[in-house]
Design a protein around this motif. Structure first.
Motif, PDB file in Angstrom:
ATOM      1  N   PHE A  82      -2.811  -1.893  10.540  1.00  0.00           N
ATOM      2  CA  PHE A  82      -3.073  -0.597   9.916  1.00  0.00           C
ATOM      3  C   PHE A  82      -2.686   0.574  10.819  1.00  0.00           C
ATOM      4  CE2 PHE A  82      -6.477  -2.766   7.176  1.00  0.00           C
ATOM      5  CZ  PHE A  82      -5.602  -2.890   6.112  1.00  0.00           C
ATOM      6  N   GLY A  83      -2.789   0.402  12.138  1.00  0.00           N
ATOM      7  CA  GLY A  83      -2.425   1.475  13.051  1.00  0.00           C
ATOM      8  C   GLY A  83      -0.951   1.827  12.961  1.00  0.00           C
ATOM      9  N   LYS A  84      -0.079   0.817  12.976  1.00  0.00           N
ATOM     10  CA  LYS A  84       1.356   1.048  12.862  1.00  0.00           C
ATOM     11  C   LYS A  84       1.712   1.580  11.477  1.00  0.00           C
ATOM     12  CE  LYS A  84       2.679  -2.466  16.252  1.00  0.00           C
ATOM     13  NZ  LYS A  84       3.375  -3.763  16.465  1.00  0.00           N
ATOM     14  N   PHE A  85       1.019   1.077  10.469  1.00  0.00           N
ATOM     15  CA  PHE A  85       1.259   1.545   9.111  1.00  0.00           C
ATOM     16  C   PHE A  85       0.909   3.029   8.992  1.00  0.00           C
ATOM     17  CE2 PHE A  85      -0.517   1.954   4.677  1.00  0.00           C
ATOM     18  CZ  PHE A  85       0.716   1.996   4.040  1.00  0.00           C
ATOM     19  N   SER A  86      -0.223   3.430   9.579  1.00  0.00           N
ATOM     20  CA  SER A  86      -0.639   4.830   9.541  1.00  0.00           C
ATOM     21  C   SER A  86       0.401   5.725  10.197  1.00  0.00           C
ATOM     22  CB  SER A  86      -1.990   4.991  10.239  1.00  0.00           C
ATOM     23  OG  SER A  86      -2.368   6.355  10.302  1.00  0.00           O
ATOM     24  N   GLN A  88       4.784   9.742   9.537  1.00  0.00           N
ATOM     25  CA  GLN A  88       6.143  10.225   9.768  1.00  0.00           C
ATOM     26  C   GLN A  88       6.869  10.504   8.461  1.00  0.00           C
ATOM     27  OE1 GLN A  88       7.583   7.001  12.235  1.00  0.00           O
ATOM     28  NE2 GLN A  88       7.123   8.114  14.131  1.00  0.00           N
ATOM     29  N   PHE A  89       6.625   9.652   7.451  1.00  0.00           N
ATOM     30  CA  PHE A  89       7.213   9.914   6.136  1.00  0.00           C
ATOM     31  C   PHE A  89       6.716  11.250   5.585  1.00  0.00           C
ATOM     32  CE2 PHE A  89       7.541   5.070   5.178  1.00  0.00           C
ATOM     33  CZ  PHE A  89       8.650   4.986   6.004  1.00  0.00           C
ATOM     34  N   GLY A  90       5.406  11.512   5.761  1.00  0.00           N
ATOM     35  CA  GLY A  90       4.844  12.773   5.297  1.00  0.00           C
ATOM     36  C   GLY A  90       5.453  13.961   6.002  1.00  0.00           C
ATOM     37  N   ILE A 118      -5.424   4.939   3.977  1.00  0.00           N
ATOM     38  CA  ILE A 118      -4.584   5.218   5.143  1.00  0.00           C
ATOM     39  C   ILE A 118      -3.278   5.866   4.690  1.00  0.00           C
ATOM     40  CG2 ILE A 118      -3.152   4.138   6.926  1.00  0.00           C
ATOM     41  CD1 ILE A 118      -5.387   2.131   7.382  1.00  0.00           C
ATOM     42  N   GLN A 119      -2.681   5.303   3.653  1.00  0.00           N
ATOM     43  CA  GLN A 119      -1.422   5.845   3.152  1.00  0.00           C
ATOM     44  C   GLN A 119      -1.587   7.289   2.695  1.00  0.00           C
ATOM     45  OE1 GLN A 119      -0.187   4.763  -0.688  1.00  0.00           O
ATOM     46  NE2 GLN A 119       1.977   5.070  -0.334  1.00  0.00           N
ATOM     47  N   MET A 120      -2.599   7.548   1.884  1.00  0.00           N
ATOM     48  CA  MET A 120      -2.789   8.883   1.326  1.00  0.00           C
ATOM     49  C   MET A 120      -3.168   9.890   2.403  1.00  0.00           C
ATOM     50  SD  MET A 120      -2.075   8.520  -1.897  1.00  0.00           S
ATOM     51  CE  MET A 120      -2.845   9.812  -2.875  1.00  0.00           C
ATOM     52  N   PHE A 121      -4.069   9.513   3.299  1.00  0.00           N
ATOM     53  CA  PHE A 121      -4.524  10.437   4.336  1.00  0.00           C
ATOM     54  C   PHE A 121      -3.433  10.701   5.374  1.00  0.00           C
ATOM     55  CE2 PHE A 121      -9.375   9.480   3.914  1.00  0.00           C
ATOM     56  CZ  PHE A 121      -9.392  10.209   2.736  1.00  0.00           C
ATOM     57  N   SER A 122      -2.773   9.652   5.849  1.00  0.00           N
ATOM     58  CA  SER A 122      -1.767   9.820   6.898  1.00  0.00           C
ATOM     59  C   SER A 122      -0.546  10.564   6.374  1.00  0.00           C
ATOM     60  CB  SER A 122      -1.356   8.461   7.470  1.00  0.00           C
ATOM     61  OG  SER A 122      -2.450   7.816   8.089  1.00  0.00           O
ATOM     62  N   TYR A 123      -0.072  10.183   5.193  1.00  0.00           N
ATOM     63  CA  TYR A 123       1.057  10.889   4.592  1.00  0.00           C
ATOM     64  C   TYR A 123       0.662  12.338   4.298  1.00  0.00           C
ATOM     65  CZ  TYR A 123       5.078  11.761   1.510  1.00  0.00           C
ATOM     66  OH  TYR A 123       6.223  12.258   0.950  1.00  0.00           O
ATOM     67  N   GLY A 124      -0.526  12.502   3.738  1.00  0.00           N
ATOM     68  CA  GLY A 124      -0.982  13.842   3.388  1.00  0.00           C
ATOM     69  C   GLY A 124      -1.106  14.748   4.600  1.00  0.00           C
TER      70      GLY A 124
END
Length: 333
Positions: free
Chosen positions: A211-215, A220-222, A299-305
């Protein structure tokens, strides 16, 4: 007859390279070439490639590290065929991958194409949960696996084909390290080229294994999206800001709860969590994956956001240049 060059830009991932080449070696249609571009790896990848020299027509090149986009350009300049097919090193393709690409190209006129990504049955539970979050209709990834959701499809470099003449006309991938594939898609559109979604050329995409690497990846995409919006304002969509609104709404919910003793907003997030869990359970038939899918989705929504919001503020409020705000996102040849 459509001639195909598979281009793999890779950095270090020896085991993944073996799995990808192994899947390519079992293609039902064997008329294609493979170009491997070692982007300055710290380990020697040539012995892994040499294991498949008898079963695959492989060209292996090693160069200084420059990021995936410029490494793909390096491979494209050495490709002999009409179509350039880019795949990430962390994917596995099905045995009819090449066959189905050629079938689609004969039936669907286009200058570039892409396909879906999905989770292989051999992936671990976390990889399957992350795959769900990156492809679900209840996150930002629904367009990846749903042909009906696609109005103007942006092929992504984990599974992307481009006519070589079109690729050369727009100058290939840009100097962006992150977001270089949607940037290419939009430059193709701006030059009058067309893109298409091929529903039967999906790849098994391993993605990040924790999850850390995914975050970090989705952050970075965001960060990249406001840069892309600045470069290509014609293709800006309000939906790009949804993860940032999701993040802000979550904090607003806590403010509402602690200062006004109301839980309406947090209740909506609770309902969303309920929907994600049961949809993931329906899709995967595994309660452990469904539980982890809740974590990976947030994680996806928060990190990208957060990445999108930070980037938007730096570019639009503080008027920083993208290269100054995010120097690690760019590389000059």
């Amino acid at each position: 007859m459509q001639s195909i060059s598979i281009i793999i830009a890779i950095y270090n991932r020896k085991d993944e390279l073996f799995e990808l080449l192994n899947s390519l070696s079992h293609q039902t249609d064997k008329d294609f070439e493979v170009i491997i571009v070692d982007d300055g790896s710290l380990i020697d990848l040539r012995p892994t490639a040499e294991l498949f020299h008898e079963s695959l027509p492989i060209e292996f090149f090693r160069k200084e590290n420059s990021g995936p986009g410029l490494s793909r350009n390096y491979g494209a300049r050495r490709a002999k065929n009409d179509w350039l097919v880019f795949v990430d090193s962390d994917v596995i393709v099905e045995t009819d991958y090449i066959q189905n690409i050629k079938k689609n190209l004969s039936e669907i006129p286009c200058d570039a194409f892409g396909g879906a990504d999905k989770a292989h049955k051999g992936f671990n539970l976390m990889q399957k949960a992350i795959s769900y979050s990156m492809t679900s209709v209840f996150t930002t990834g629904g367009i990846r696996g749903n042909k009906k959701a696609v109005t103007k499809f942006q092929p992504r470099s984990f599974n992307m084909g481009v006519r070589k003449t079109a690729f050369e006309k727009v100058g290939g991938f840009s100097e962006m390290r992150i977001g270089e594939d949607p940037d290419l898609s939009m430059r193709l559109w701006e030059n009058g080229f067309t893109t298409a979604f091929f529903y039967d050329i999906g790849v098994y995409h391993k993605r990040r294994v924790d999850f850390g690497k995914f975050s970090k990846q989705v952050y970075q995409f965001g960060c990249a999206r406001p840069i892309l919006n600045q470069r290509h304002p014609k293709y800006v969509k309000i939906s790009f800001a949804f993860p940032s609104l999701f993040l802000l709404g979550y904090f607003l919910g806590f403010i509402e709860y602690f200062f006004f003793q109301k839980g309406l907003i947090l209740g909506l997030y609770g309902f969303y969590t309920f929907v994600v869990f049961f949809h993931a359970l329906y899709q995967t038939k595994n309660i452990s994956i469904a539980a982890m899918a809740i974590i990976s989705t947030y994680i996806q929504m928060f990190s990208y956001g957060y990445g999108f919001l930070k980037s938007w503020i730096l570019l639009n409020v503080f008027r920083q240049k993208p290269e100054d705000a995010f120097p690690s996102h760019f590389h000059k040849e």
